[in-house]
Design a protein around this motif. Structure first.
Motif, short mmCIF file in Angstrom:
data_model
loop_
_atom_site.label_atom_id
_atom_site.label_comp_id
_atom_site.label_asym_id
_atom_site.label_seq_id
_atom_site.Cartn_x
_atom_site.Cartn_y
_atom_site.Cartn_z
N LYS A 235 51.19 -48.84 62.08
CA LYS A 235 52.66 -48.66 62.29
C LYS A 235 52.74 -46.95 62.57
O LYS A 235 52.21 -46.32 62.22
CB LYS A 235 53.41 -48.99 60.88
CG LYS A 235 54.74 -48.62 60.68
CD LYS A 235 55.25 -49.04 59.40
CE LYS A 235 56.56 -48.53 59.14
NZ LYS A 235 57.34 -48.82 57.82
N PRO A 236 54.09 -46.76 63.14
CA PRO A 236 54.04 -45.17 63.69
C PRO A 236 54.52 -44.55 62.56
O PRO A 236 54.78 -45.08 61.69
CB PRO A 236 55.55 -45.50 64.70
CG PRO A 236 56.10 -46.80 64.63
CD PRO A 236 54.80 -47.68 63.95
N THR A 237 54.44 -43.24 62.56
CA THR A 237 54.85 -42.25 61.54
C THR A 237 56.00 -41.52 61.93
O THR A 237 56.20 -40.66 60.90
CB THR A 237 53.48 -41.33 61.32
OG1 THR A 237 53.32 -40.61 62.48
CG2 THR A 237 52.31 -41.98 60.82
N SER A 238 56.79 -41.78 62.80
CA SER A 238 57.99 -41.19 63.03
C SER A 238 58.77 -42.04 63.94
O SER A 238 58.44 -43.16 64.49
CB SER A 238 57.76 -39.88 63.80
OG SER A 238 57.30 -39.99 65.24
N ASN A 239 60.11 -41.54 64.17
CA ASN A 239 60.94 -42.36 65.24
C ASN A 239 60.91 -41.84 66.53
O ASN A 239 61.69 -42.63 67.34
CB ASN A 239 62.35 -42.08 64.69
CG ASN A 239 62.84 -42.67 63.30
OD1 ASN A 239 62.09 -43.63 62.62
ND2 ASN A 239 63.78 -42.05 62.43
N SER A 240 60.07 -41.19 66.90
CA SER A 240 59.95 -40.56 68.38
C SER A 240 59.70 -41.65 69.38
O SER A 240 60.33 -41.71 70.44
CB SER A 240 58.93 -39.26 68.58
OG SER A 240 57.69 -40.05 68.17
N CYS A 241 59.06 -42.60 69.12
CA CYS A 241 58.67 -43.81 70.07
C CYS A 241 59.90 -44.55 70.13
O CYS A 241 60.26 -45.08 71.35
CB CYS A 241 57.40 -44.64 69.41
SG CYS A 241 57.29 -46.03 70.35
N PHE A 242 60.67 -44.76 69.05
CA PHE A 242 61.91 -45.68 69.36
C PHE A 242 62.92 -44.78 70.34
O PHE A 242 63.43 -45.82 71.05
CB PHE A 242 62.48 -45.82 67.90
CG PHE A 242 61.65 -46.33 66.96
CD1 PHE A 242 61.00 -47.48 67.18
CD2 PHE A 242 61.80 -45.97 65.60
CE1 PHE A 242 60.08 -48.15 66.14
CE2 PHE A 242 61.02 -46.37 64.48
CZ PHE A 242 60.10 -47.59 65.02
N LEU A 243 62.84 -43.56 70.38
CA LEU A 243 63.86 -42.67 71.41
C LEU A 243 63.43 -43.31 72.70
O LEU A 243 64.27 -42.74 73.50
CB LEU A 243 63.87 -41.55 70.57
CG LEU A 243 64.37 -41.12 69.27
CD1 LEU A 243 64.41 -39.85 68.90
CD2 LEU A 243 65.89 -41.81 68.97
N LYS A 244 62.05 -43.33 72.84
CA LYS A 244 61.67 -43.31 74.32
C LYS A 244 61.83 -44.62 74.95
O LYS A 244 61.45 -44.86 76.10
CB LYS A 244 60.10 -43.01 74.30
CG LYS A 244 59.89 -41.36 73.90
CD LYS A 244 58.69 -40.94 74.13
CE LYS A 244 58.37 -39.78 73.53
NZ LYS A 244 56.89 -39.32 73.60
N ARG A 245 62.14 -45.80 73.84
CA ARG A 245 62.31 -47.09 74.57
C ARG A 245 63.55 -47.17 75.50
O ARG A 245 64.50 -46.48 75.62
CB ARG A 245 62.45 -48.01 73.43
CG ARG A 245 61.44 -48.17 72.27
CD ARG A 245 61.31 -49.25 71.61
NE ARG A 245 62.80 -49.42 70.84
CZ ARG A 245 63.08 -50.52 70.05
NH1 ARG A 245 62.25 -51.72 69.90
NH2 ARG A 245 64.42 -50.50 69.58
N GLU A 246 63.66 -48.29 76.44
CA GLU A 246 64.83 -48.49 77.23
C GLU A 246 66.08 -48.78 76.27
O GLU A 246 65.67 -49.58 75.47
CB GLU A 246 64.33 -49.30 78.36
CG GLU A 246 63.33 -49.03 79.23
CD GLU A 246 63.80 -48.04 80.26
OE1 GLU A 246 65.27 -48.08 80.35
OE2 GLU A 246 63.03 -47.01 80.70
N PRO A 247 67.08 -48.43 76.92
CA PRO A 247 68.27 -48.78 75.79
C PRO A 247 68.29 -50.45 75.76
O PRO A 247 68.15 -51.11 76.96
CB PRO A 247 69.44 -48.24 76.79
CG PRO A 247 68.92 -47.28 77.51
CD PRO A 247 67.76 -47.55 77.79
N GLY A 248 68.68 -50.95 74.67
CA GLY A 248 68.85 -52.56 74.70
C GLY A 248 67.53 -52.94 74.39
O GLY A 248 67.52 -54.36 74.28
N THR A 249 66.44 -52.36 74.30
CA THR A 249 65.02 -52.94 73.97
C THR A 249 65.13 -53.62 72.55
O THR A 249 65.48 -53.18 71.73
CB THR A 249 63.97 -51.74 74.00
OG1 THR A 249 63.95 -51.30 75.28
CG2 THR A 249 62.53 -52.60 73.64
N LEU A 250 64.61 -54.86 72.72
CA LEU A 250 64.49 -55.53 71.34
C LEU A 250 63.09 -55.51 70.66
O LEU A 250 62.16 -55.37 71.36
CB LEU A 250 64.72 -56.94 71.51
CG LEU A 250 66.35 -57.50 72.05
CD1 LEU A 250 66.29 -58.91 72.33
CD2 LEU A 250 67.21 -57.08 70.96
#
Length: 493
Positions: A235-250
């Protein structure tokens, strides 16, 4: 004679074949049982980036067959997975494990020898006796259902989740079960998953592997290690990966006002639980290694409004209280008699922590109105669950050797529930020759005292008035009773 001789040779041949098959099955079972844990330190390894993206895929664009990925050239070691001296507990940093679909909890039994405690859960299904066998073996385990409701554990409670041939459809309802694991794992926590080797080339199994890999990639989990049909994600240790996802990614991120620690009758949500600015996002939630974490004030104390000083005082008081319990009981039983212990009102886990040097495990139960405190139990390296004692507890009869009931009768009486109903439930889950420690108001203890003989809890009785301390809410009485081994009278006509 010739026919008889032929029959004898045929019988011997069948016998030899059966023996060979049994030996082969034994080797297969041994391999499957031992293939997960050794893989942590001996398998091929994958490096990963700190923001949670998968370096093998190079981000989130495109998909590839998972078997092709694992055949690429990869580094041979990774800091943190190459644990010192191949110790699974990694210097005390891996302590709490969730074993899903655990069978008879053999994985949990294996981990105990490594100073790791597992909450082993399995459903009451066609293999309904598995958890009963596990509890008879003295292994921490409980009935649990991965269905529509959250499991009764707080967020960020486990360093490792494990599923070996557990027959769980992790892809159902947009991966909602994997998202529940995401809620339960600490930052940087691992998910170890395996399926039988026989399914390696099965088309449906390959579809499941690829779909799981794609979903977990979108959840920002990282492929850490793969050996044959076993893969471990982190599991990741920060939110930074989520911010790099394409908008609307599920899956989408959960709402910021979602209480990740709410578990009693709360529906699972098909969304990712992000880290808030107040969370301790460092790997392992910033906890000190085991066993130091048992008595060290955890960072999440501030979330429940308890100071470090209050925490240490609670620990000191329960050490004294438990020592007084043993003084009352030492004439009739040795400490080694107990194995399965339940604290019915665990508070901050002081009772369970005081039993560290005894060979027991404690199911710490947080009443629903104090469920937020269960996170402290897990942060101390202990295990537990949330429960409403106005209802039956989800376990088999004759499960525990010792029940500790501190003020729990007062609490359920305040909720209008019957004390007799709770006594009957306690009798159901208490083993013959088991003990009950009731610490409550004198009026409550005197009322319960009237039912002791009817319950056959009069094998041995001790009643004292304890010293007052900072946890006492007025006068208290301690009643310790022992259940008889008895059978009902069978009438004959």
């Amino acid at each position: 004679m010739k026919q008889k001789s032929e029959q004898l040779r045929t019988s011997r041949l069948i016998t030899y074949v059966l023996i060979a098959l049994i030996a082969l099955l034994g080797l297969i079972c041994f391999y499957n049982a031992s293939s997960v844990a050794p893989g942590l330190s001996r398998s091929n390894r994958y490096s990963f980036s700190h923001d949670g993206t998968d370096p093998v895929l190079g981000g989130f664009s495109g998909t590839r067959d998972i078997d092709d990925l694992f055949q690429e050239q990869v580094p041979q070691s990774i800091p943190m997975l190459k644990f010192p001296n191949d110790k699974l507990h990694n210097g005390g940093n891996v302590r709490n494990v969730l074993d899903v679909g655990c069978g008879v909890a053999s994985f949990g039994a294996y981990l105990l020898a490594h100073d790791i405690i597992a909450m082993s859960i399995a459903p009451n299904d066609v293999h309904e006796n598995q958890i009963q066998f596990a509890l008879e073996r003295g292994i921490p385990s409980t009935l649990g259902v991965l269905g529509t409701k959250r499991l009764p554990f707080p967020s960020r409670s486990f360093e490792l989740a494990h599923c070996s041939r557990c027959r769980i459809d992790w892809l159902q309802r947009d991966g909602i079960l994997l998202l529940e694991l995401d809620r339960l794992l600490r930052p940087g926590g691992y998910f170890a998953y395996s399926s039988p080797e026989a399914y390696a080339h099965d088309p449906e199994n390959r579809r499941i592997w690829n779909a799981m890999h794609d979903l977990l990639r979108r959840m920002c989990w990282r492929v850490v290690v793969r050996k044959d049909q076993t893969v471990i994600w982190a599991k990741p240790t920060s939110n930074s990966c989520f911010l790099k996802r394409e908008p609307g990614t599920l899956p989408l991120l959960c709402s910021t006002d979602d209480d990740q620690d709410a578990t009693w009758n709360i529906h699972m949500k098909a969304c990712i639980s992000p880290y808030s600015s107040k969370m301790h996002k460092v790997r392992g939630s910033g906890l000190v290694p085991w066993p130091q974490r048992l008595t060290e004030a955890p960072p999440r104390l501030e979330e429940i409004g308890v100071s470090a000083e209050e925490f240490h005082e609670d620990t000191r008081i329960w050490q004294f209280r438990v020592s007084e319990y043993w003084k009352q009981m030492k004439s009739v039983v040795r400490k080694s008699y107990f194995r399965n212990v339940m604290d019915m009102n665990s508070n901050l886990g002081g009772f369970g922590a005081s039993l560290k040097d005894t060979d027991v495990w404690v199911m710490n139960v947080s009443p629903v109105n104090q469920s937020a405190r269960l996170k402290i139990i897990y942060d101390r390296g202990l295990i537990g669950t949330v429960h409403d004692w106005c209802e039956a507890f989800s376990t088999y009869p004759r499960t525990y050797d010792l029940l500790h009931a501190w003020q729990i009768f007062t609490k359920i009486q305040e909720h209008g529930c019957g004390l007799e109903d709770l006594l009957i439930e306690m009798d159901r889950i208490l083993r013959p020759e088991g003990f009950v420690i009731i610490r409550d108001k004198p009026s409550i203890v005197n009322y319960i005292r009237k039912f002791v003989t009817a319950l056959r809890w009069d094998r041995w009785i001790s009643e004292v008035e304890p010293k007052s301390d900072a946890l006492s809410s007025g006068e208290e009485q301690v009643l310790i009773v022992r259940k008889k081994l008895w059978s009902g009278i069978v009438s004959t006509m």
